[in-house]
Write an enzyme that holds these catalytic residues in place. Structure first.
Site, PDB file in Angstrom:
ATOM      1  CE  LYS A  36     -17.380 -10.920 -31.675  1.00 11.15           C
ATOM      2  NZ  LYS A  36     -17.543 -11.389 -33.055  1.00 11.15           N
ATOM      3  CE  LYS A  45     -14.487 -19.718 -29.850  1.00 14.21           C
ATOM      4  NZ  LYS A  45     -15.536 -20.675 -29.691  1.00 14.21           N
ATOM      5  CE1 TYR A  81     -24.911 -15.079 -32.141  1.00 16.88           C
ATOM      6  CE2 TYR A  81     -22.684 -15.900 -31.905  1.00 16.88           C
ATOM      7  CZ  TYR A  81     -23.732 -15.504 -32.706  1.00 16.88           C
ATOM      8  OH  TYR A  81     -23.584 -15.545 -34.061  1.00 16.88           O
ATOM      9  CG  ASP A 118     -14.585 -14.969 -14.903  1.00 13.75           C
ATOM     10  OD1 ASP A 118     -14.450 -14.710 -16.107  1.00 13.75           O
ATOM     11  OD2 ASP A 118     -14.561 -16.120 -14.439  1.00 13.75           O
ATOM     12  CG  ASP A 161      -7.355 -13.895 -43.639  1.00 12.68           C
ATOM     13  OD1 ASP A 161      -8.159 -13.008 -43.266  1.00 12.68           O
ATOM     14  OD2 ASP A 161      -6.399 -14.287 -42.959  1.00 12.68           O
ATOM     15  CG  ASN A 168      -8.867 -17.581 -41.683  1.00 14.20           C
ATOM     16  OD1 ASN A 168      -9.562 -18.219 -40.889  1.00 14.20           O
ATOM     17  ND2 ASN A 168      -8.153 -16.536 -41.319  1.00 14.20           N
ATOM     18  CB  SER A 203     -20.144 -11.395 -27.553  1.00 13.99           C
ATOM     19  OG  SER A 203     -19.876 -11.905 -26.269  1.00 13.99           O
ATOM     20  CB  ALA A 204     -23.556 -11.579 -23.334  1.00 10.91           C
ATOM     21  CE1 TYR A 222     -20.546 -25.732 -30.361  1.00 11.09           C
ATOM     22  CE2 TYR A 222     -20.213 -23.611 -29.288  1.00 11.09           C
ATOM     23  CZ  TYR A 222     -20.816 -24.859 -29.324  1.00 11.09           C
ATOM     24  OH  TYR A 222     -21.680 -25.223 -28.317  1.00 11.09           O
ATOM     25  CG  PHE A 255     -20.989 -17.306 -37.745  1.00  7.11           C
ATOM     26  CD1 PHE A 255     -21.670 -17.289 -36.541  1.00  7.11           C
ATOM     27  CD2 PHE A 255     -21.644 -17.787 -38.872  1.00  7.11           C
ATOM     28  CE1 PHE A 255     -22.975 -17.735 -36.457  1.00  7.11           C
ATOM     29  CE2 PHE A 255     -22.948 -18.235 -38.805  1.00  7.11           C
ATOM     30  CZ  PHE A 255     -23.616 -18.206 -37.590  1.00  7.11           C
ATOM     31  CE1 TYR A 264     -14.609 -12.171 -29.544  1.00  9.74           C
ATOM     32  CE2 TYR A 264     -15.550 -12.032 -27.342  1.00  9.74           C
ATOM     33  CZ  TYR A 264     -15.654 -12.409 -28.655  1.00  9.74           C
ATOM     34  OH  TYR A 264     -16.809 -13.012 -29.107  1.00  9.74           O
TER      35      TYR A 264
HETATM   36  P1  NAD Z   1     -14.995 -20.384 -33.941  1.00 13.62           P
HETATM   37  O1  NAD Z   1     -13.587 -19.971 -33.648  1.00 13.62           O
HETATM   38  O2  NAD Z   1     -15.338 -21.814 -33.826  1.00 13.62           O
HETATM   39  O3  NAD Z   1     -15.415 -19.874 -35.395  1.00 13.62           O
HETATM   40  C1  NAD Z   1     -14.931 -18.690 -35.970  1.00 13.62           C
HETATM   41  C2  NAD Z   1     -14.535 -19.023 -37.399  1.00 13.62           C
HETATM   42  O4  NAD Z   1     -14.051 -17.831 -38.041  1.00 13.62           O
HETATM   43  C3  NAD Z   1     -13.414 -20.052 -37.470  1.00 13.62           C
HETATM   44  O5  NAD Z   1     -13.795 -21.099 -38.336  1.00 13.62           O
HETATM   45  C4  NAD Z   1     -12.229 -19.269 -38.029  1.00 13.62           C
HETATM   46  O6  NAD Z   1     -11.366 -20.062 -38.801  1.00 13.62           O
HETATM   47  C5  NAD Z   1     -12.920 -18.175 -38.827  1.00 13.62           C
HETATM   48  N1  NAD Z   1     -12.134 -16.945 -39.020  1.00 13.62           N
HETATM   49  C6  NAD Z   1     -11.548 -16.191 -38.059  1.00 13.62           C
HETATM   50  N2  NAD Z   1     -10.932 -15.133 -38.620  1.00 13.62           N
HETATM   51  C7  NAD Z   1     -11.142 -15.212 -39.966  1.00 13.62           C
HETATM   52  C8  NAD Z   1     -10.746 -14.420 -41.080  1.00 13.62           C
HETATM   53  N3  NAD Z   1      -9.993 -13.330 -40.943  1.00 13.62           N
HETATM   54  N4  NAD Z   1     -11.143 -14.812 -42.322  1.00 13.62           N
HETATM   55  C9  NAD Z   1     -11.887 -15.931 -42.488  1.00 13.62           C
HETATM   56  N5  NAD Z   1     -12.286 -16.721 -41.471  1.00 13.62           N
HETATM   57  C10 NAD Z   1     -11.913 -16.372 -40.221  1.00 13.62           C
HETATM   58  O7  NAD Z   1     -15.936 -19.502 -32.995  1.00 13.62           O
HETATM   59  P2  NAD Z   1     -17.496 -19.615 -32.721  1.00 13.62           P
HETATM   60  O8  NAD Z   1     -17.656 -19.998 -31.299  1.00 13.62           O
HETATM   61  O9  NAD Z   1     -18.169 -20.396 -33.771  1.00 13.62           O
HETATM   62  O10 NAD Z   1     -17.894 -18.067 -32.822  1.00 13.62           O
HETATM   63  C11 NAD Z   1     -18.452 -17.515 -33.991  1.00 13.62           C
HETATM   64  C12 NAD Z   1     -18.653 -16.033 -33.775  1.00 13.62           C
HETATM   65  O11 NAD Z   1     -19.499 -15.845 -32.639  1.00 13.62           O
HETATM   66  C13 NAD Z   1     -17.371 -15.263 -33.474  1.00 13.62           C
HETATM   67  O12 NAD Z   1     -17.452 -14.017 -34.114  1.00 13.62           O
HETATM   68  C14 NAD Z   1     -17.403 -15.111 -31.967  1.00 13.62           C
HETATM   69  O13 NAD Z   1     -16.703 -13.961 -31.555  1.00 13.62           O
HETATM   70  C15 NAD Z   1     -18.883 -14.978 -31.706  1.00 13.62           C
HETATM   71  N6  NAD Z   1     -19.280 -15.375 -30.340  1.00 13.62           N
HETATM   72  C16 NAD Z   1     -18.936 -16.623 -29.871  1.00 13.62           C
HETATM   73  C17 NAD Z   1     -19.301 -16.984 -28.581  1.00 13.62           C
HETATM   74  C18 NAD Z   1     -18.908 -18.318 -28.001  1.00 13.62           C
HETATM   75  O14 NAD Z   1     -18.904 -18.459 -26.772  1.00 13.62           O
HETATM   76  N7  NAD Z   1     -18.595 -19.324 -28.800  1.00 13.62           N
HETATM   77  C19 NAD Z   1     -20.032 -16.095 -27.779  1.00 13.62           C
HETATM   78  C20 NAD Z   1     -20.372 -14.849 -28.306  1.00 13.62           C
HETATM   79  C21 NAD Z   1     -19.987 -14.515 -29.590  1.00 13.62           C
HETATM   80  C1  WQD Z   2     -18.504 -19.597 -17.531  1.00 17.39           C
HETATM   81  C2  WQD Z   2     -18.448 -19.670 -16.013  1.00 17.39           C
HETATM   82  C3  WQD Z   2     -16.340 -18.966 -15.105  1.00 17.39           C
HETATM   83  C4  WQD Z   2     -13.992 -22.226 -16.871  1.00 17.39           C
HETATM   84  C5  WQD Z   2     -16.797 -16.255 -22.272  1.00 17.39           C
HETATM   85  C6  WQD Z   2     -16.360 -14.952 -22.894  1.00 17.39           C
HETATM   86  C7  WQD Z   2     -17.529 -14.275 -23.540  1.00 17.39           C
HETATM   87  C8  WQD Z   2     -18.252 -15.214 -24.512  1.00 17.39           C
HETATM   88  C9  WQD Z   2     -18.562 -16.540 -23.897  1.00 17.39           C
HETATM   89  C10 WQD Z   2     -17.472 -14.836 -26.745  1.00 17.39           C
HETATM   90  C11 WQD Z   2     -17.756 -18.475 -15.359  1.00 17.39           C
HETATM   91  C12 WQD Z   2     -16.563 -20.450 -14.840  1.00 17.39           C
HETATM   92  C13 WQD Z   2     -15.014 -21.386 -16.494  1.00 17.39           C
HETATM   93  C14 WQD Z   2     -13.367 -23.040 -15.883  1.00 17.39           C
HETATM   94  C15 WQD Z   2     -14.847 -22.100 -14.228  1.00 17.39           C
HETATM   95  N1  WQD Z   2     -17.458 -15.503 -25.662  1.00 17.39           N
HETATM   96  N2  WQD Z   2     -15.436 -21.314 -15.207  1.00 17.39           N
HETATM   97  N3  WQD Z   2     -13.823 -22.934 -14.592  1.00 17.39           N
HETATM   98  O1  WQD Z   2     -16.509 -16.233 -19.122  1.00 17.39           O
HETATM   99  O2  WQD Z   2     -19.044 -16.324 -19.212  1.00 17.39           O
HETATM  100  O3  WQD Z   2     -17.768 -15.980 -21.273  1.00 17.39           O
HETATM  101  O4  WQD Z   2     -17.389 -17.085 -23.280  1.00 17.39           O
HETATM  102  O5  WQD Z   2     -18.042 -13.808 -26.987  1.00 17.39           O
HETATM  103  O6  WQD Z   2     -17.048 -13.166 -24.189  1.00 17.39           O
HETATM  104  O7  WQD Z   2     -15.821 -14.125 -21.889  1.00 17.39           O
HETATM  105  O8  WQD Z   2     -17.706 -18.190 -20.213  1.00 17.39           O
HETATM  106  O9  WQD Z   2     -17.413 -20.626 -20.198  1.00 17.39           O
HETATM  107  O10 WQD Z   2     -15.405 -19.154 -19.759  1.00 17.39           O
HETATM  108  O11 WQD Z   2     -17.201 -19.321 -18.032  1.00 17.39           O
HETATM  109  O12 WQD Z   2     -15.199 -22.039 -13.061  1.00 17.39           O
HETATM  110  O13 WQD Z   2     -12.415 -23.784 -16.151  1.00 17.39           O
HETATM  111  O14 WQD Z   2     -17.643 -20.814 -15.654  1.00 17.39           O
HETATM  112  O15 WQD Z   2     -15.703 -18.350 -14.033  1.00 17.39           O
HETATM  113  O16 WQD Z   2     -18.406 -18.242 -14.142  1.00 17.39           O
HETATM  114  P1  WQD Z   2     -17.726 -16.618 -19.837  1.00 17.39           P
HETATM  115  P2  WQD Z   2     -16.863 -19.388 -19.613  1.00 17.39           P
END
Ligand code: NAD
Ligand code: WQD
Length: 348
Positions: A152, A84, A176, A294, A58, A32, A124-125, A11, A80, A148
């Site tokens: 991080k 997650k 993020y 949460d 991978d 991967n 991540s936050a 994403y 990235f 998870y």
């Molecule tokens: P995503 O799952 O869409 O993307 C992660 C990508 O990593 C995927 O394409 C997956 O196939 C690849 N991947 C996973 N393990 C691998 C491995 N061992 N080798 C090669 N590729 C691998 O997730 P995203 O939302 O794009 O998140 C990207 C990064 O940001 C992640 O590290 C995630 O933890 C971090 N992050 C995401 C969020 C969020 O809410 N989306 C918030 C904070 C941090």
């Molecule tokens: C947002 C708000 C829920 C779904 C998560 C991970 C965090 C980070 C981002 C990677 C909250 C509420 C949600 C639903 C709801 N990822 N909610 N009904 O929990 O802040 O963070 O994603 O690093 O690590 O924990 O995000 O989008 O799940 O929730 O009411 O069906 O929406 O309770 O208040 P969150 P979220």
């Protein structure tokens, strides 16, 4: 010279690839495809009008990954790649520790061996755990509440140690907040597997009719309307933050963490109302119990990123909702094309 993007098919990775290509960077993508599809990369090429190398590899496979370093002149890495899903990490902690931590170790060992010492890392936050004060600054106490989040936190610590051992390293740790939205073209976006865990993809799937109603997890938090407050950030703003962080790691050494958020919190009810207003779709919802683990309120102080990276989030929640909806309505099955679905259903 190229920028290696691990997890570039995902994403946030795919949106960042578009911004990198548009800015004139050469990129090499490693993924991967564990949680993504190569269709996203096809669309990155389509949107940018540029080509790049993709290795379906991978990170855990050292020999394969070494080929990437042998075949390309890598000048920096945006990392990235990782798993997650918070709930899954609680059920399968070893999978998460192995994938996220060992994957990062293999990557950083090869970087060291090939003299590539600039990295932008997706943190991540979630590393702030249950924070006492908002807005959250980078120097707030750290402490994750699930496997998870601990991956991080541990990777952040590993990166600090790398820098202590060799001050040539230049490392930007990006924390993020809640990335949502999609590219304004509606061609790439978030494509969760199965029923979404996160709020915005859940809302868009309710709006599309695939899910019946949203469950709001708790209305007894100490917030304006009792529902959880988060700092939602448009994924394209986030992607641009990576370009700013890249410029930073190219021009200095050191290790620094930066919050990438808007600094503005919105409750679940406010998000639903904004989505309904800008899209004209109704989102039926019911209030349910709090989701275990949460927290009530979480939003960033993003001023360090503004000061040191020259980055600020520009897009508001209306644009986030509209773009998320455009992506969902144009791609009801995500990256899986309708034609493929028809073929699959004919086969079964
Ligand atoms: P995503 O799952 O869409 O993307 C992660 C990508 O990593 C995927 O394409 C997956 O196939 C690849 N991947 C996973 N393990 C691998 C491995 N061992 N080798 C090669 N590729 C691998 O997730 P995203 O939302 O794009 O998140 C990207 C990064 O940001 C992640 O590290 C995630 O933890 C971090 N992050 C995401 C969020 C969020 O809410 N989306 C918030 C904070 C941090
Ligand atoms: C947002 C708000 C829920 C779904 C998560 C991970 C965090 C980070 C981002 C990677 C909250 C509420 C949600 C639903 C709801 N990822 N909610 N009904 O929990 O802040 O963070 O994603 O690093 O690590 O924990 O995000 O989008 O799940 O929730 O009411 O069906 O929406 O309770 O208040 P969150 P979220």
């Amino acid at each position: 010279m190229a920028i290696l993007v691990t997890g570039g098919a995902g994403y946030i990775g795919s949106h960042t690839c578009v911004e990198l290509l548009n800015a004139g960077y050469e990129i090499v993508v490693v993924d991967n495809l564990a949680t993504s599809s190569s269709e996203s990369l096809r669309r990155v090429r389509e949107l940018s009008g540029k080509d790049f190398k993709f290795y379906q590899i991978d990170l855990l496979n050292r020999e394969d990954l070494e080929i990437v370093f042998k075949q390309n002149k890598i000048e920096a890495v945006i990392h990235f790649a990782g798993l997650k899903a918070v709930g899954e990490s609680v059920r399968l902690p070893l999978r998460y520790y192995h994938n996220n931590i060992t994957g990062t170790l293999v990557l950083c060992e090869l970087m060291q061996e090939y003299g590539v010492k600039r990295i932008v890392f997706s943190s991540s936050a979630t590393v702030y755990g249950i924070s006492e004060h908002v807005p959250i600054s980078e120097d707030a106490p750290l402490g994750a509440t699930n496997a998870y989040g601990r991956t991080k936190l541990m990777i952040e610590e590993i990166m600090q140690d790398m820098y202590v051992s060799d001050p040539i390293w230049s490392i930007a740790i990006l924390r993020y907040f809640n990335p949502i939205g999609a590219h304004s073209s509606g061609r790439i976006g978030e494509d969760p597997n199965g029923i979404p865990n996160n709020l915005m993809p859940y809302i868009t799937q309710v709006a599309a009719g695939g899910l019946k109603e949203l469950q709001i997890y708790g209305n007894d938090y100490p917030t304006l309307d009792g529902t959880g407050v988060r700092d939602y950030i448009h994924v394209v703003d986030l992607a641009q933050g990576h370009l700013k962080a890249l410029e930073k790691v190219m021009s200095t050494t050191g290790v620094e963490a930066y919050n990438l958020g808007t600094g503005q919190g919105y409750s679940v009810v406010e998000m639903v109302a904004a989505f309904e207003r800008v899209t004209g779709r109704r989102i039926p919802y019911k209030m349910t119990d709090r989701r275990p683990g949460d927290i009530g309120i979480c939003y960033s102080n993003p001023t360090k990123a503004e000061r040191e990276l020259g980055w600020i989030a520009e897009k508001g929640i209306d644009e986030m909702c509209l773009d998320a909806w455009r992506w969902q309505s144009n791609n009801p099955h995500g990256f899986q094309e309708e034609d493929n679905l028809l073929v699959e259903s004919n086969i079964s």
